[in-house]
Write a protein that holds these residues in place. Structure first.
Motif, PDB file in Angstrom:
ATOM      1  N   ARG A 104      51.762  67.262  37.683  1.00 49.22           N
ATOM      2  CA  ARG A 104      52.532  68.286  38.359  1.00 49.22           C
ATOM      3  C   ARG A 104      52.255  69.740  37.846  1.00 49.22           C
ATOM      4  N   ASP A 105      51.257  69.909  36.965  1.00 50.08           N
ATOM      5  CA  ASP A 105      50.840  71.180  36.545  1.00 50.08           C
ATOM      6  C   ASP A 105      49.562  71.756  37.735  1.00 50.08           C
ATOM      7  N   ALA A 106      49.426  71.022  38.851  1.00 45.70           N
ATOM      8  CA  ALA A 106      48.408  71.503  39.739  1.00 45.70           C
ATOM      9  C   ALA A 106      48.860  72.774  40.332  1.00 45.70           C
ATOM     10  N   VAL A 107      47.701  73.291  40.840  1.00 47.91           N
ATOM     11  CA  VAL A 107      47.927  74.520  41.422  1.00 47.91           C
ATOM     12  C   VAL A 107      48.948  74.263  42.829  1.00 47.91           C
ATOM     13  N   GLU A 108      49.440  75.509  43.352  1.00 48.12           N
ATOM     14  CA  GLU A 108      50.364  75.294  44.293  1.00 48.12           C
ATOM     15  C   GLU A 108      49.689  74.634  45.699  1.00 48.12           C
ATOM     16  N   ALA A 109      48.560  74.902  45.801  1.00 43.90           N
ATOM     17  CA  ALA A 109      47.911  74.562  47.141  1.00 43.90           C
ATOM     18  C   ALA A 109      48.001  72.901  47.145  1.00 43.90           C
ATOM     19  N   TYR A 111      49.816  70.839  44.554  1.00 38.98           N
ATOM     20  CA  TYR A 111      51.051  70.083  44.274  1.00 38.98           C
ATOM     21  C   TYR A 111      52.020  70.224  45.549  1.00 38.98           C
ATOM     22  N   VAL A 112      52.311  69.085  46.258  1.00 37.14           N
ATOM     23  CA  VAL A 112      53.199  69.235  47.437  1.00 37.14           C
ATOM     24  C   VAL A 112      54.748  68.900  47.084  1.00 37.14           C
ATOM     25  N   GLY A 113      55.002  68.487  45.842  1.00 35.63           N
ATOM     26  CA  GLY A 113      56.412  68.159  45.527  1.00 35.63           C
ATOM     27  C   GLY A 113      56.662  66.713  46.278  1.00 35.63           C
ATOM     28  N   ASP A 114      58.114  66.998  46.506  1.00 34.72           N
ATOM     29  CA  ASP A 114      58.605  65.552  47.197  1.00 34.72           C
ATOM     30  C   ASP A 114      58.666  66.131  48.571  1.00 34.72           C
ATOM     31  N   VAL A 326      41.235  65.783  43.133  1.00 37.73           N
ATOM     32  CA  VAL A 326      42.749  65.827  43.612  1.00 37.73           C
ATOM     33  C   VAL A 326      43.052  66.700  44.529  1.00 37.73           C
ATOM     34  N   VAL A 327      43.329  66.199  45.893  1.00 40.94           N
ATOM     35  CA  VAL A 327      43.933  67.349  46.830  1.00 40.94           C
ATOM     36  C   VAL A 327      45.233  67.679  47.184  1.00 40.94           C
ATOM     37  N   LYS A 328      46.150  66.441  46.759  1.00 43.41           N
ATOM     38  CA  LYS A 328      47.575  66.456  46.637  1.00 43.41           C
ATOM     39  C   LYS A 328      48.123  65.634  45.631  1.00 43.41           C
ATOM     40  N   VAL A 329      49.202  66.388  45.066  1.00 45.56           N
ATOM     41  CA  VAL A 329      50.258  65.607  44.298  1.00 45.56           C
ATOM     42  C   VAL A 329      51.592  65.526  44.799  1.00 45.56           C
ATOM     43  N   TYR A 330      52.097  64.278  44.958  1.00 43.79           N
ATOM     44  CA  TYR A 330      53.493  63.942  45.432  1.00 43.79           C
ATOM     45  C   TYR A 330      54.331  63.767  44.238  1.00 43.79           C
ATOM     46  N   ASP A 331      55.625  64.281  44.077  1.00 42.44           N
ATOM     47  CA  ASP A 331      56.293  64.047  43.024  1.00 42.44           C
ATOM     48  C   ASP A 331      57.497  63.096  43.413  1.00 42.44           C
ATOM     49  N   PHE A 332      57.655  61.773  42.662  1.00 41.98           N
ATOM     50  CA  PHE A 332      58.573  60.935  42.996  1.00 41.98           C
ATOM     51  C   PHE A 332      59.738  60.990  41.841  1.00 41.98           C
ATOM     52  N   THR A 333      59.730  62.076  41.292  1.00 48.06           N
ATOM     53  CA  THR A 333      60.869  61.873  39.938  1.00 48.06           C
ATOM     54  C   THR A 333      62.184  61.749  40.678  1.00 48.06           C
ATOM     55  N   LYS A 334      62.570  62.012  41.826  1.00 50.84           N
ATOM     56  CA  LYS A 334      63.967  61.758  42.268  1.00 50.84           C
ATOM     57  C   LYS A 334      64.096  60.616  43.011  1.00 50.84           C
ATOM     58  N   LEU A 335      62.998  59.743  43.143  1.00 54.50           N
ATOM     59  CA  LEU A 335      63.083  58.464  43.890  1.00 54.50           C
ATOM     60  C   LEU A 335      63.885  57.521  43.146  1.00 54.50           C
ATOM     61  N   MET A 368      62.120  48.314  46.587  1.00 56.23           N
ATOM     62  CA  MET A 368      61.013  48.808  47.086  1.00 56.23           C
ATOM     63  C   MET A 368      61.482  49.757  48.429  1.00 56.23           C
ATOM     64  N   TYR A 369      60.532  50.706  48.474  1.00 59.68           N
ATOM     65  CA  TYR A 369      60.973  52.029  49.341  1.00 59.68           C
ATOM     66  C   TYR A 369      59.839  52.162  50.226  1.00 59.68           C
ATOM     67  N   ARG A 370      60.425  52.374  51.497  1.00 58.98           N
ATOM     68  CA  ARG A 370      59.482  52.856  52.702  1.00 58.98           C
ATOM     69  C   ARG A 370      59.476  54.258  52.762  1.00 58.98           C
ATOM     70  N   ILE A 371      58.270  54.983  52.605  1.00 63.97           N
ATOM     71  CA  ILE A 371      58.612  56.392  52.803  1.00 63.97           C
ATOM     72  C   ILE A 371      57.619  57.003  53.948  1.00 63.97           C
ATOM     73  N   ARG A 372      57.772  58.226  54.459  1.00 57.28           N
ATOM     74  CA  ARG A 372      56.903  58.772  55.219  1.00 57.28           C
ATOM     75  C   ARG A 372      56.451  60.167  54.835  1.00 57.28           C
ATOM     76  N   LEU A 373      55.030  60.262  54.440  1.00 57.70           N
ATOM     77  CA  LEU A 373      54.556  61.439  53.838  1.00 57.70           C
ATOM     78  C   LEU A 373      54.659  62.457  55.215  1.00 57.70           C
ATOM     79  N   LEU A 374      55.048  63.749  54.513  1.00 61.25           N
ATOM     80  CA  LEU A 374      55.452  65.095  55.321  1.00 61.25           C
ATOM     81  C   LEU A 374      54.120  65.714  55.428  1.00 61.25           C
ATOM     82  N   ARG A 375      53.278  65.697  54.369  1.00 60.34           N
ATOM     83  CA  ARG A 375      52.102  66.703  54.436  1.00 60.34           C
ATOM     84  C   ARG A 375      50.789  65.947  53.823  1.00 60.34           C
TER      85      ARG A 375
END
Length: 375
Positions: A104-109, A111-114, A326-335, A368-375
């Protein structure tokens, strides 16, 4: 580690001063030069060349202390001194989640969060120690771990009544086969062999052994041996465009195996651009650095990128397979926030019948969760 107890010195036989009565009390007393040195006397080289000894030994002691060669108030044997070694090498033995660096300490470009939507929640066997998921042609496969409990399973799918439709799991197991109790099952991948036959490959944790199955019958067709940096197997996925497997071993590397020979073709180190502390000065451009990403776990090919779970981190990282960045980091803390005490870490990724939609779960998770990536 318990300190060793020193054994008490044994007596030399005869009491203190034994034999003194037989000595001639009028014997000539030896001079100091004639007497052998006592145990309290300093060694010869210290008595003869004290300054030379200090000049040589003192710098050596200074270097050892500065590098942790000696520890005051602690012992390497107690485990305190090996934590950094374990973490830096990326092995699985002894590490805990508190020692792991979060992506999660990735640069803003990066880290895409949730940046994802949860489309549906499905039941999942809470006794399944999920090590890997794989999907093909309307069939979902799961590999589970632990000695004596490791299996390859086919899970029942159903059409889901959710935001976007699509398939989901019912929680039922349609077919399964158990590994021998000597094997700790790890990641799995579905693929087609050179003749177009459907196959499933499964690796194991520390046994350096893999299995190839008929995807429709679960018959074991081949058993093979392999090596990695840590000589462990964690995750595996298949790149259909290059006919090669991509494998993780808990370190900061991913390995590329030829589909037909199962031999390593190359390996790539996974790295992340991270933000450094800029001392709270918003006017300054934040400093960044590049560091390796340890504990890469379950893998899945998604739109040309290698998606990976990171051991005991609620994230998915998207890795460029060419250079390992690593080009994207998705955060699943709230899942899955209200976790059962029996639930283990976030682990398990599978593509689905729809672009940008994934199935994700964890070890011993009830859902188990079905998710859709937004970015």
């Amino acid at each position: 580690m318990a300190a060793r107890r020193r054994k008490a010195a044994k007596g030399s036989g005869g009491g203190k001063g034994a034999g003194a009565s037989s000595q001639n009390s009028s014997a000539t007393t030896m001079s100091k030069a004639q007497q052998p040195p006592t145990t309290n006397d300093p060694p010869f080289y210290l008595r003869r060349y004290p300054m030379l000894f200090v000049a040589i030994v003192f710098p050596i002691l200074t270097v050892l202390l500065s590098r942790g060669g000696f520890r005051v108030g602690g012992s390497v044997g107690s485990g305190e001194g090996v934590k950094d070694i374990i973490s830096s090498e990326g092995t699985s033995s002894g590490s805990t989640s508190s020692e792991l660096q979060s992506p999660r300490d990735a640069v803003e470009a990066i880290y895409v969060g949730d940046a994802y939507d949860v489309l549906a929640t499905f039941p999942h066997d809470p006794k399944a120690f999920t090590q890997g998921l794989a999907y093909f042609g309307g069939r979902l496969y799961e590999g589970t771990g632990l000695n004596g409990e490791s299996e390859l399973r086919q899970l029942e799918l159903k059409m889901a009544s959710n935001k976007g439709g699509g398939e989901g799991v019912t929680g039922s197991v349609l077919r399964s086969t158990k590994l021998d109790e000597n094997y700790f099952g790890e990641g799995i991948a579905h693929y087609h062999d050179a003749d177009g036959n459907e196959r499933i490959i499964q690796i194991t944790w520390q046994e350096q052994t893999g299995f190839i199955y008929d995807a429709k019958t679960f018959e074991v067709l081949k058993e093979f041996r392999y090596e990695t940096k840590t000589n462990e197997g964690w995750g595996i996925t298949y790149d259909t465009s290059k006919h090669e497997f991509i494998v993780s071993d808990g370190s900061d590397y991913i390995f590329f195996w030829d589909r037909d020979t199962l031999q390593e073709k190359r390996r790539v180190r996974v790295t992340l651009r991270q933000l450094l502390n800029n001392n709270g000065d918003d006017d300054e451009e934040p400093e960044t650095s590049t560091r390796p990403v340890q504990h890469i776990n379950e893998l899945e090919m998604v739109n040309g990128l290698v998606f990976a779970n990171i051991w005991y981190q609620d994230v998915l990282v998207a890795i460029d397979p060419v250079d390992g960045q690593v080009v994207k980091v998705y955060d699943f803390t709230k899942l899955y926030t209200k976790r059962s005490p029996d639930a283990d870490c976030f682990n398990g990724i599978s593509v689905t019948d729809k672009m940008d939609e994934l199935l994700v779960t964890g070890k011993n998770w009830p859902s188990m969760y079905r998710i859709r990536l937004l970015r």
